[in-house]
Design a protein around this motif. Structure first.
Motif, PDB file in Angstrom:
ATOM      1  N   ARG A   1       0.831  -1.201   0.000  1.00  0.00           N
ATOM      2  CA  ARG A   1       0.000   0.000   0.000  1.00  0.00           C
ATOM      3  C   ARG A   1       0.871   1.259   0.000  1.00  0.00           C
ATOM      4  N   SER A   2       1.958   1.240   0.771  1.00  0.00           N
ATOM      5  CA  SER A   2       2.837   2.409   0.801  1.00  0.00           C
ATOM      6  C   SER A   2       3.533   2.622  -0.547  1.00  0.00           C
ATOM      7  N   ASP A   3       3.853   1.535  -1.254  1.00  0.00           N
ATOM      8  CA  ASP A   3       4.390   1.669  -2.608  1.00  0.00           C
ATOM      9  C   ASP A   3       3.374   2.357  -3.517  1.00  0.00           C
ATOM     10  N   LEU A   4       2.115   1.934  -3.420  1.00  0.00           N
ATOM     11  CA  LEU A   4       1.062   2.523  -4.250  1.00  0.00           C
ATOM     12  C   LEU A   4       0.905   4.014  -3.957  1.00  0.00           C
ATOM     13  N   ILE A   5       0.978   4.372  -2.690  1.00  0.00           N
ATOM     14  CA  ILE A   5       0.874   5.787  -2.309  1.00  0.00           C
ATOM     15  C   ILE A   5       1.978   6.587  -2.989  1.00  0.00           C
ATOM     16  N   GLY A   6       3.202   6.068  -2.938  1.00  0.00           N
ATOM     17  CA  GLY A   6       4.327   6.764  -3.560  1.00  0.00           C
ATOM     18  C   GLY A   6       4.238   6.793  -5.077  1.00  0.00           C
ATOM     19  N   TRP A   7       3.885   5.677  -5.690  1.00  0.00           N
ATOM     20  CA  TRP A   7       3.820   5.594  -7.149  1.00  0.00           C
ATOM     21  C   TRP A   7       2.734   6.496  -7.711  1.00  0.00           C
ATOM     22  N   LEU A   8       1.577   6.481  -7.039  1.00  0.00           N
ATOM     23  CA  LEU A   8       0.429   7.208  -7.573  1.00  0.00           C
ATOM     24  C   LEU A   8       0.344   8.636  -7.053  1.00  0.00           C
ATOM     25  N   GLY A   9       1.083   8.937  -5.982  1.00  0.00           N
ATOM     26  CA  GLY A   9       1.062  10.283  -5.427  1.00  0.00           C
ATOM     27  C   GLY A   9      -0.270  10.668  -4.826  1.00  0.00           C
ATOM     28  N   VAL A  10      -0.896   9.725  -4.131  1.00  0.00           N
ATOM     29  CA  VAL A  10      -2.209   9.972  -3.522  1.00  0.00           C
ATOM     30  C   VAL A  10      -2.144   9.707  -2.023  1.00  0.00           C
ATOM     31  N   SER A  11      -3.241   9.964  -1.339  1.00  0.00           N
ATOM     32  CA  SER A  11      -3.287   9.801   0.109  1.00  0.00           C
ATOM     33  C   SER A  11      -3.407   8.334   0.507  1.00  0.00           C
ATOM     34  N   SER A  12      -3.038   8.060   1.737  1.00  0.00           N
ATOM     35  CA  SER A  12      -3.163   6.701   2.252  1.00  0.00           C
ATOM     36  C   SER A  12      -4.621   6.284   2.345  1.00  0.00           C
ATOM     37  N   SER A  13      -5.520   7.225   2.653  1.00  0.00           N
ATOM     38  CA  SER A  13      -6.939   6.875   2.765  1.00  0.00           C
ATOM     39  C   SER A  13      -7.516   6.450   1.414  1.00  0.00           C
ATOM     40  N   LEU A  14      -7.083   7.092   0.324  1.00  0.00           N
ATOM     41  CA  LEU A  14      -7.565   6.711  -0.998  1.00  0.00           C
ATOM     42  C   LEU A  14      -7.087   5.304  -1.342  1.00  0.00           C
ATOM     43  N   VAL A  15      -5.805   5.032  -1.124  1.00  0.00           N
ATOM     44  CA  VAL A  15      -5.264   3.704  -1.426  1.00  0.00           C
ATOM     45  C   VAL A  15      -5.929   2.656  -0.547  1.00  0.00           C
ATOM     46  N   THR A  16      -6.114   2.940   0.725  1.00  0.00           N
ATOM     47  CA  THR A  16      -6.760   1.987   1.628  1.00  0.00           C
ATOM     48  C   THR A  16      -8.167   1.658   1.159  1.00  0.00           C
ATOM     49  N   ARG A  17      -8.931   2.673   0.773  1.00  0.00           N
ATOM     50  CA  ARG A  17     -10.314   2.462   0.324  1.00  0.00           C
ATOM     51  C   ARG A  17     -10.354   1.628  -0.949  1.00  0.00           C
ATOM     52  N   VAL A  18      -9.524   1.971  -1.921  1.00  0.00           N
ATOM     53  CA  VAL A  18      -9.523   1.247  -3.196  1.00  0.00           C
ATOM     54  C   VAL A  18      -9.047  -0.187  -3.002  1.00  0.00           C
TER      55      VAL A  18
END
Length: 94
Positions: free
Chosen positions: A33-50
């Motif tokens: 999830r933290s990789d996705l946050i960095g790659w996509l440049g979005v918030s942790s809440s968005l990645v967690t929800r998706v």
């Protein structure tokens, strides 16, 4: 990974676009999830929800934690391979 112009406003994009961006990222390799946050440049809440939505639907699976020196070890995610029967044949989802 450089964030493309199409992903610059991912936080403001529709949910299907956000899901598609996460799925596209997971097609390249196993990511946390933290990789996705960095790659996509979005918030942790968005990645967690998706990711939660994709896990609930069985499209993504957690494949284990990676060793880490600080904090909780990040859990790697991967797309789940599945085959769906459709009236006009099979659809393979990767």
């Amino acid at each position: 990974m450089l964030v493309s112009s199409a992903l610059r406003n991912l936080a403001a994009a529709s949910r299907p676009v956000q899901r598609a961006a996460v799925v596209a990222a997971l097609r390249t390799e196993h990511l946390s999830r933290s990789d996705l946050i960095g790659w996509l440049g979005v918030s942790s809440s968005l990645v967690t929800r998706v990711v939660r939505s994709l896990l609930d639907e069985g499209m993504v699976q957690e494949i284990g934690a990676v060793s880490s020196t600080l904090g909780r070890p990040p859990v790697q995610l991967q797309l789940r391979r599945r085959v769906e029967a459709r009236p006009h044949g099979l659809i393979l989802c990767f």
